[in-house]
Design a protein around this motif. Structure first.
Motif, mmCIF file in Angstrom:
data_model
loop_
_atom_site.group_PDB
_atom_site.id
_atom_site.type_symbol
_atom_site.label_atom_id
_atom_site.label_comp_id
_atom_site.label_asym_id
_atom_site.label_seq_id
_atom_site.Cartn_x
_atom_site.Cartn_y
_atom_site.Cartn_z
ATOM 1 N N HIS A 98 134.038 1.837 22.509
ATOM 2 C CA HIS A 98 134.657 0.512 22.493
ATOM 3 C C HIS A 98 134.593 -0.129 23.883
ATOM 4 O O HIS A 98 134.302 -1.324 24.013
ATOM 5 C CB HIS A 98 136.103 0.597 22.014
ATOM 6 N N GLY A 114 131.383 -1.540 24.434
ATOM 7 C CA GLY A 114 131.285 -2.776 23.658
ATOM 8 C C GLY A 114 131.911 -3.952 24.385
ATOM 9 O O GLY A 114 131.374 -5.066 24.371
ATOM 10 N N PRO A 135 121.066 -6.215 17.599
ATOM 11 C CA PRO A 135 122.418 -6.683 17.921
ATOM 12 C C PRO A 135 123.450 -6.215 16.895
ATOM 13 O O PRO A 135 124.549 -5.808 17.266
ATOM 14 C CB PRO A 135 122.282 -8.212 17.914
ATOM 15 N N GLU A 136 123.085 -6.242 15.612
ATOM 16 C CA GLU A 136 124.018 -5.803 14.571
ATOM 17 C C GLU A 136 124.350 -4.322 14.735
ATOM 18 O O GLU A 136 125.504 -3.918 14.599
ATOM 19 C CB GLU A 136 123.430 -6.051 13.177
ATOM 20 N N ARG A 141 129.867 -7.223 25.596
ATOM 21 C CA ARG A 141 130.260 -8.597 25.282
ATOM 22 C C ARG A 141 130.362 -9.433 26.548
ATOM 23 O O ARG A 141 129.979 -10.600 26.565
ATOM 24 C CB ARG A 141 131.583 -8.631 24.520
ATOM 25 N N LEU A 145 124.192 -2.632 17.475
ATOM 26 C CA LEU A 145 124.984 -2.452 18.692
ATOM 27 C C LEU A 145 126.445 -2.810 18.445
ATOM 28 O O LEU A 145 127.341 -2.072 18.848
ATOM 29 C CB LEU A 145 124.408 -3.297 19.829
ATOM 30 N N TYR A 146 126.697 -3.930 17.768
ATOM 31 C CA TYR A 146 128.079 -4.299 17.434
ATOM 32 C C TYR A 146 128.759 -3.176 16.665
ATOM 33 O O TYR A 146 129.889 -2.790 16.966
ATOM 34 C CB TYR A 146 128.118 -5.576 16.587
ATOM 35 N N LYS A 147 128.064 -2.660 15.653
ATOM 36 C CA LYS A 147 128.643 -1.595 14.825
ATOM 37 C C LYS A 147 128.883 -0.328 15.642
ATOM 38 O O LYS A 147 129.955 0.269 15.586
ATOM 39 C CB LYS A 147 127.725 -1.291 13.646
ATOM 40 N N ALA A 190 121.584 -5.565 23.747
ATOM 41 C CA ALA A 190 120.879 -4.949 22.613
ATOM 42 C C ALA A 190 119.375 -4.927 22.880
ATOM 43 O O ALA A 190 118.718 -3.905 22.680
ATOM 44 C CB ALA A 190 121.190 -5.700 21.322
ATOM 45 N N MET A 249 125.965 -9.655 24.341
ATOM 46 C CA MET A 249 125.602 -8.587 23.412
ATOM 47 C C MET A 249 124.119 -8.614 23.064
ATOM 48 O O MET A 249 123.472 -7.571 23.021
ATOM 49 C CB MET A 249 126.455 -8.687 22.147
ATOM 50 N N SER A 250 123.554 -9.792 22.835
ATOM 51 C CA SER A 250 122.137 -9.872 22.453
ATOM 52 C C SER A 250 121.234 -9.351 23.559
ATOM 53 O O SER A 250 120.267 -8.628 23.295
ATOM 54 C CB SER A 250 121.759 -11.311 22.104
ATOM 55 N N SER A 264 131.874 -0.727 18.202
ATOM 56 C CA SER A 264 133.089 -1.361 17.698
ATOM 57 C C SER A 264 134.331 -0.511 17.909
ATOM 58 O O SER A 264 135.438 -0.999 17.805
ATOM 59 C CB SER A 264 132.936 -1.658 16.208
#
Length: 99
Positions: free
Chosen positions: A41, A44, A63-64, A48, A66-68, A56, A52-53, A71
C-alpha cells in the motif's frame, strides 16, 4: 454553528521531493515490517504521488495491474514489488533487527 468541511488524508499529496518519498518509504518499511500489504500500500501511495501510469510503464506492468497489486488488498509477487521499487528510484536496505 457552521460545519467544518474535511476530506480524507492522502499521504500522496505530501510526497513532493525525492527525499520525502525515500523517508516515507523507509518509515513504512519499519512500521509495516510484518505486514506485506502495508508495504505494498505504501508503494501505491508513492506511485500515486509520482503518477501511476508513468510508474506502471517504467515497471513494465499495466496500470490496472499496478493499482490492484498496490491497493493493500492485492498480493503482488516479489518480482512486481522489486520492479516498482526500481521504477520509483528506491532501494531496499537491510540492517540487523533490534530485539
Amino acid at each position: 454553528m457552521s460545519k467544518i468541511k474535511t476530506r480524507p488524508w492522502d499521504s500522496a499529496e505530501h510526497l513532493k521531493t525525492e527525499d520525502d518519498i525515500a523517508e516515507y518509504f523507509e518509515a513504512c518499511l519499519q512500521e509495516g515490517r510484518d505486514d506485506p500489504a502495508f508495504v505494498a500500500h505504501a508503494l501505491g501511495v508513492i506511485a500515486r504521488a509520482r503518477g501511476m501510469s508513468a510508474v506502471a510503464r517504467d515497471a513494465g506492468v499495466s496500470p490496472e495491474g499496478l493499482y490492484k497489486a498496490l491497493s493493500g488488498k492485492g498480493n503482488p509477487s516479489f518480482d512486481t514489488i522489486l520492479k516498482v521499487i526500481r521504477a520509483l528510484g528506491l532501494q531496499l536496505h537491510a540492517s540487523k533487527a533490534h530485539s
